[in-house]
Design an enzyme around this catalytic site. Sequence first.
Site, PDB file in Angstrom:
ATOM      1  N   TYR A 176      -5.967 -35.411  26.049  1.00 40.98           N
ATOM      2  CA  TYR A 176      -5.859 -34.391  27.095  1.00 40.98           C
ATOM      3  C   TYR A 176      -7.164 -34.415  27.881  1.00 40.98           C
ATOM      4  O   TYR A 176      -8.238 -34.164  27.327  1.00 40.98           O
ATOM      5  CB  TYR A 176      -5.630 -33.007  26.494  1.00 40.98           C
ATOM      6  CG  TYR A 176      -4.186 -32.716  26.188  1.00 40.98           C
ATOM      7  CD1 TYR A 176      -3.417 -31.928  27.029  1.00 40.98           C
ATOM      8  CD2 TYR A 176      -3.578 -33.252  25.061  1.00 40.98           C
ATOM      9  CE1 TYR A 176      -2.094 -31.664  26.749  1.00 40.98           C
ATOM     10  CE2 TYR A 176      -2.246 -33.007  24.779  1.00 40.98           C
ATOM     11  CZ  TYR A 176      -1.507 -32.209  25.624  1.00 40.98           C
ATOM     12  OH  TYR A 176      -0.191 -31.969  25.357  1.00 40.98           O
TER      13      TYR A 176
ATOM     14  N   HIS B 228      -2.101 -35.225  30.370  1.00 36.26           N
ATOM     15  CA  HIS B 228      -1.774 -35.598  28.992  1.00 36.26           C
ATOM     16  C   HIS B 228      -1.383 -37.068  28.979  1.00 36.26           C
ATOM     17  O   HIS B 228      -0.388 -37.464  29.585  1.00 36.26           O
ATOM     18  CB  HIS B 228      -0.623 -34.729  28.479  1.00 36.26           C
ATOM     19  CG  HIS B 228      -0.145 -35.113  27.100  1.00 36.26           C
ATOM     20  ND1 HIS B 228       0.991 -34.581  26.544  1.00 36.26           N
ATOM     21  CD2 HIS B 228      -0.642 -35.981  26.181  1.00 36.26           C
ATOM     22  CE1 HIS B 228       1.176 -35.107  25.343  1.00 36.26           C
ATOM     23  NE2 HIS B 228       0.196 -35.959  25.111  1.00 36.26           N
TER      24      HIS B 228
ATOM     25  N   HIS C 265      10.383 -26.817  29.083  1.00 37.50           N
ATOM     26  CA  HIS C 265       9.516 -27.843  28.506  1.00 37.50           C
ATOM     27  C   HIS C 265       9.411 -27.682  26.996  1.00 37.50           C
ATOM     28  O   HIS C 265       8.942 -26.659  26.491  1.00 37.50           O
ATOM     29  CB  HIS C 265       8.130 -27.777  29.124  1.00 37.50           C
ATOM     30  CG  HIS C 265       7.185 -28.818  28.589  1.00 37.50           C
ATOM     31  ND1 HIS C 265       7.350 -30.164  28.820  1.00 37.50           N
ATOM     32  CD2 HIS C 265       6.071 -28.706  27.803  1.00 37.50           C
ATOM     33  CE1 HIS C 265       6.375 -30.845  28.219  1.00 37.50           C
ATOM     34  NE2 HIS C 265       5.593 -29.983  27.591  1.00 37.50           N
TER      35      HIS C 265
ATOM     36  N   MET D 206       6.396 -27.572  21.631  1.00 37.17           N
ATOM     37  CA  MET D 206       6.157 -26.474  22.557  1.00 37.17           C
ATOM     38  C   MET D 206       7.481 -25.770  22.835  1.00 37.17           C
ATOM     39  O   MET D 206       8.555 -26.324  22.598  1.00 37.17           O
ATOM     40  CB  MET D 206       5.551 -26.983  23.867  1.00 37.17           C
ATOM     41  CG  MET D 206       4.161 -27.549  23.746  1.00 37.17           C
ATOM     42  SD  MET D 206       3.462 -27.993  25.370  1.00 37.17           S
ATOM     43  CE  MET D 206       1.795 -28.425  24.885  1.00 37.17           C
TER      44      MET D 206
END
Length: 513
Positions: A142, A248, A327, A402
């Site tokens: 990241y 990412h 997401h 997530m």
Amino acid sequence: MKGADIGVGWVDQMGNVYFQDRHAFANQRPVFDNTTIDWFALQGREANGWTAIQFKRLLDTCDVMDVPIKSGTNNLIFAYGLVDPIPSGSNGEISYHEDRHGLRILPLRSYANPPSEDEFAGLDYFEFRLNNYVIPSADTTYHCKIHKAPNNYAVKRHAIGHKTIVEPANIDLIHHLLMYECDSTAQFDDNNLPDSPCDEIYSQLVACSSNIATGWAVGGDYMVEFPKEAGYPVGGNFSIKYYMVQMHYDNPNQYSNRTDSSGIRFYIGKELRQYDLGYLTLGTDSSAIALAIPPKVERFIVDSYCSADATMNFPEEGITIISAFPHTHLQGQTVWTKLIRNKTAVQYLFNAETYDFNYQYENRLPQRLKLYRGDELATRCVYNTMNKNVITLGGERTKDEMCLHMMTYYPRMENMYGCMMTHNRETWQSMMNTSSSPFSYGKLQEWLLNLTWTPERAVQWQELYNTASRLLIYGASPNHQYSIMPSLPKYQDLKPVPCTKGQAVSQTTTMRG
């Protein structure tokens, strides 16, 4: 193509348009649908070696030989032959397409139909990009870079669209891009703005890590056009002075010596629009405190809830939702959010019933939806971990998970960016049989990773997620608000709607071949 619902169309030499309803029981010539005819040609033409046919069918035909067109991503196959069926007529028999075929995966019921970049030709723009960043050979990286807002607009202007710039040479490594708005406490040296892997400069990014603005993820469209009545504000007295772009990189093969200058570009309209756009994120925190999903479970449900107390931050006139961006990572199967009024589900904000990690689109709502103060929002993510032997924790790596549902809306709220849930730390301390203070996130991760899983424990774990106390976090950084919910609120759910052709909604699709 086994199980595919197939429409076959052509235009003969006399200009007559033919269309057949077929079904594939196996990887061989599809048969005529012998139940009901549900594909209908509207018009067609053929010229200069091109064939174009416009056709329609119901989203759900109630026909066992048809595939429902569900909300979320849909798998589309296409193929073409070089000659018309023989004989050329309604009963014509098709020949094998050989290697003339392909695949597209699209959200047919919510496709935003992105514009060509030519539509923004001649407009001023600004962009936030990396500058020949050397991508590490690590499995997951990241990278965070702070950008100063453009200072060449003395009065407020509106961006009317944006383009995600992904360098073609690195498309296999870039998983997603998120742009955050830094809050009012952010202070930086403009001559030395942070630009490093996020973990290395975390302490410098606190003011820029909560308020998500916009983003892009793998498989999505690069171009986004805002509605005619709204734009993203920039310049003048707009309060946001710094942004953070988080990249990412997913590099499981650990390639080295790759450089990247990807980023995002905003196009500035010539006129100010009626409304400022904003972004609202629903779901859960992306940590092990919020997400701990057992292995070998076909359907694990994680629910979150945005309460009426939180939506009292909405303006009195309400907000209008125009698009949704669900997401999750690899285990996600479904993401949806429902509007709850008076403890009764009214409708979906958006239902990604068929979610595909590899094709993450910003979904333009077929009908814009108005939300008001006191409305409540229930969000659900469903995961399948049948391919996993170990627990999946919330986190930023692709193999972590997530649960996010990001909405674009207007008019913009300065005091409301997110409405997210996590478990109470006391819940985990009770599960771990410890009362140590302060709470240790590392010890929680270690405890979770060392659990031995059985089918019985997985059932108990789902019950924990159904009944445990939650912490609701809402508002905007640096002034988040917190509320403890002893349990998830109950509401009267939407009633299942039986498939009835008279109630089905028609959809027109254009096919060119």
